[in-house]
Design an enzyme around this catalytic site. Structure first.
Site, PDB file in Angstrom:
ATOM      1  NE  ARG A 177      -3.663   2.057   2.782  1.00  0.00           N
ATOM      2  CZ  ARG A 177      -3.506   3.085   3.630  1.00  0.00           C
ATOM      3  NH1 ARG A 177      -2.387   3.179   4.343  1.00  0.00           N
ATOM      4  NH2 ARG A 177      -4.432   4.006   3.761  1.00  0.00           N
ATOM      5  CB  SER A 246     -12.209  -1.608   1.814  1.00  0.00           C
ATOM      6  OG  SER A 246     -10.881  -1.592   1.446  1.00  0.00           O
ATOM      7  CE  LYS A 275      -9.401   4.002   4.305  1.00  0.00           C
ATOM      8  NZ  LYS A 275      -8.768   4.776   3.218  1.00  0.00           N
TER       9      LYS A 275
HETATM   10  C1  LIG Z   1      -7.264  -5.883   3.904  1.00  0.00           C
HETATM   11  C2  LIG Z   1      -7.571  -4.459   3.655  1.00  0.00           C
HETATM   12  N1  LIG Z   1      -8.769  -3.964   4.060  1.00  0.00           N
HETATM   13  C3  LIG Z   1      -9.053  -2.652   3.851  1.00  0.00           C
HETATM   14  C4  LIG Z   1      -8.131  -1.838   3.233  1.00  0.00           C
HETATM   15  C5  LIG Z   1      -8.445  -0.396   2.928  1.00  0.00           C
HETATM   16  O1  LIG Z   1      -8.400  -0.250   1.561  1.00  0.00           O
HETATM   17  P1  LIG Z   1      -9.030   1.060   0.918  1.00  0.00           P
HETATM   18  O2  LIG Z   1     -10.409   1.201   1.349  1.00  0.00           O
HETATM   19  O3  LIG Z   1      -8.750   1.008  -0.538  1.00  0.00           O
HETATM   20  O4  LIG Z   1      -8.203   2.220   1.534  1.00  0.00           O
HETATM   21  P2  LIG Z   1      -6.669   2.484   1.254  1.00  0.00           P
HETATM   22  O5  LIG Z   1      -5.932   1.288   1.779  1.00  0.00           O
HETATM   23  O6  LIG Z   1      -6.539   2.616  -0.239  1.00  0.00           O
HETATM   24  O7  LIG Z   1      -6.387   3.745   1.997  1.00  0.00           O
HETATM   25  C6  LIG Z   1      -6.922  -2.389   2.788  1.00  0.00           C
HETATM   26  N2  LIG Z   1      -6.006  -1.622   2.147  1.00  0.00           N
HETATM   27  N3  LIG Z   1      -6.646  -3.698   3.000  1.00  0.00           N
HETATM   28  C1  LIG Z   2      -5.737   0.626   5.176  1.00  0.00           C
HETATM   29  C2  LIG Z   2      -6.779   0.564   6.230  1.00  0.00           C
HETATM   30  N1  LIG Z   2      -8.094   0.379   5.955  1.00  0.00           N
HETATM   31  C3  LIG Z   2      -8.885   0.366   7.029  1.00  0.00           C
HETATM   32  S1  LIG Z   2      -7.947   0.621   8.454  1.00  0.00           S
HETATM   33  C4  LIG Z   2      -6.497   0.712   7.566  1.00  0.00           C
HETATM   34  C5  LIG Z   2      -5.175   0.977   8.163  1.00  0.00           C
HETATM   35  C6  LIG Z   2      -4.866   0.091   9.321  1.00  0.00           C
HETATM   36  O1  LIG Z   2      -3.625   0.490   9.824  1.00  0.00           O
HETATM   37  P1  LIG Z   2      -3.165   0.096  11.287  1.00  0.00           P
HETATM   38  O2  LIG Z   2      -3.079  -1.386  11.356  1.00  0.00           O
HETATM   39  O3  LIG Z   2      -1.835   0.788  11.437  1.00  0.00           O
HETATM   40  O4  LIG Z   2      -4.186   0.657  12.234  1.00  0.00           O
END
Ligand SMILES: Cc1ncc(COP(=O)(O)OP(=O)(O)O)c(N)n1
Ligand SMILES: Cc1ncsc1CCOP(=O)(O)O
Ligand SMILES: [Mg+2]
Length: 352
Positions: A177, A246, A275
């Protein structure tokens, strides 16, 4: 080619065909055993068996009679890569290549022996290509179904070192990511991370970008609620790659499963700076997913070793983490600790 030269050449052609009928059958047998005893996959095991039997029919007594192992100068030849197998993927890949090469040789030299054998070998080679795709797809989905811990990466100066340390702890699922880099750097990193994950037998997923996932030959892509449809992602990546989505609530979960997501993210469970600005979905949504999700799923958002137990008690079969692993002093130990907790909780219900 006149009859005389053909007669002189014939024994050599038979020897070549003899060696390659053996190579093809032996390679298929090795793949068949994995399909049968490791994957319990009757269809793929049977496909290997049927091809072995067809090869046996082409392998006539006159071809076998041409064998001259004593004078075979190739028996002493070897290469280090032939002696080593770093994992089952490499073992299967090496034998798939061996079968495909042997069938290509049979197809070419078979033209000097029997056009039907030549064309039959060509058709069989395409069946082996399809078997390879099916094996890889099955392996991906098996790895996804069995994954309990999912690392989602964040920016780090030693990113690949941290990911490798996490893989050395037993991690089997990684998502790259990257919200900062340009596409050239993203793609370069994605290709390296993909290679690293595959070296450790782990899946590599790319966040957001289907185009880069295709270019990096990732095992799949993770899509947010604002990203392209799963159907379009599959149109671009093909049906054998993994597409995740997601979700933050039951409606998004239902829609994601209906549109064919291979897995879903459930969260953010807790608010997280990774996030920022995203409201927490809470343990209630984890409990809802535990009762209603019909595809593999991972709770995500603010999860670390202080609250992992609560998330597991809410019914999460697997979790995704960013900071708890990426910011850990020792990512290997962090992964081992989390896997230890996760594996103490039996997976409730099928994750497939
Ligand atoms: C396993 C997993 N779940 C949720 C997310 C969040 O993805 P997304 O909604 O596309 O948000 P960003 O990661 O793009 O900020 C994820 N990356 N992985
Ligand atoms: C990418 C994403 N989507 C929902 S929460 C998240 C980030 C989770 O990060 P952390 O494990 O550091 O709380
Ligand atoms: Mg996204």
């Amino acid at each position: 080619m006149n009859d005389t030269s053909l007669t002189l050449m014939q024994p050599a052609v038979w020897r070549i065909l003899d060696a390659n009928f053996d190579r093809a059958r032996e390679g298929l047998r090795i793949i068949e055993e994995w399909c049968r005893f490791a994957l319990n996959h009757q269809a793929m095991a049977n496909e290997c068996k049927q091809m072995r039997q067809e090869l046996g029919m082409w392998h006539t007594p006159e071809i076998r009679a041409a064998r001259d192992t004593a004078r075979d100068v190739g028996t002493a030849l070897s290469h280090p890569r032939e002696e080593q197998r770093t994992g089952i993927e490499q073992l299967l890949q090496a034998n798939l290549c061996r079968v495909q090469e042997a069938l290509r040789v049979i197809e070419e030299y078979g033209k000097l022996y029997s056009p039907s054998v030549s064309s039959g070998s060509k058709q069989m080679r395409y069946r082996v290509y399809a078997l390879e795709s099916n094996l890889l797809t099955y392996r991906r989905r098996q790895l996804l179904a069995n994954a309990r811990l999912y690392l989602v990466t964040s920016a780090a100066p030693d990113l690949l070192l941290r990911v490798e340390a996490a893989l050395q702890g037993g991690l089997t699922l990684v998502q790259y990511r990257d919200k900062q880099n340009n596409d050239i750097d993203r793609l370069a990193i994605a290709k390296q991370m993909c290679q690293l994950c595959h070296h450790y037998g782990a899946l590599f997923i790319l966040n957001d970008r289907v185009d880069l996932a295709l270019a990096a030959d990732a095992d799949g892509v993770h899509l947010g609620q604002q990203d392209i449809s799963i159907a379009l992602a599959r149109q671009i990546l093909g049906t054998q790659k993994i597409v995740g989505r997601s979700t933050t609530n039951p409606e998004e979960m239902e829609r994601a499963i209906k549109e064919g997501a291979d897995y879903i993210g459930v969260g953010p469970v807790y608010e997280t700076p990774t996030k920022a600005g995203k409201a927490a979905a809470g343990l209630e949504y984890v409990q809802h997913a535990a009762k209603n999700a019909t595809v593999p799923w991972f709770a995500i958002g603010g999860i670390d070793n202080t609250n992992l137990d609560d998330v597991l008690k809410a019914g999460a079969p697997g979790v995704a983490m960013v900071r708890a692993i990426m910011n850990a002093e020792n990512p290997t130990h962090a992964v081992q600790f989390c896997l230890g907790m996760l594996n103490r909780v039996p997976q409730v219900g099928a994750r497939v």
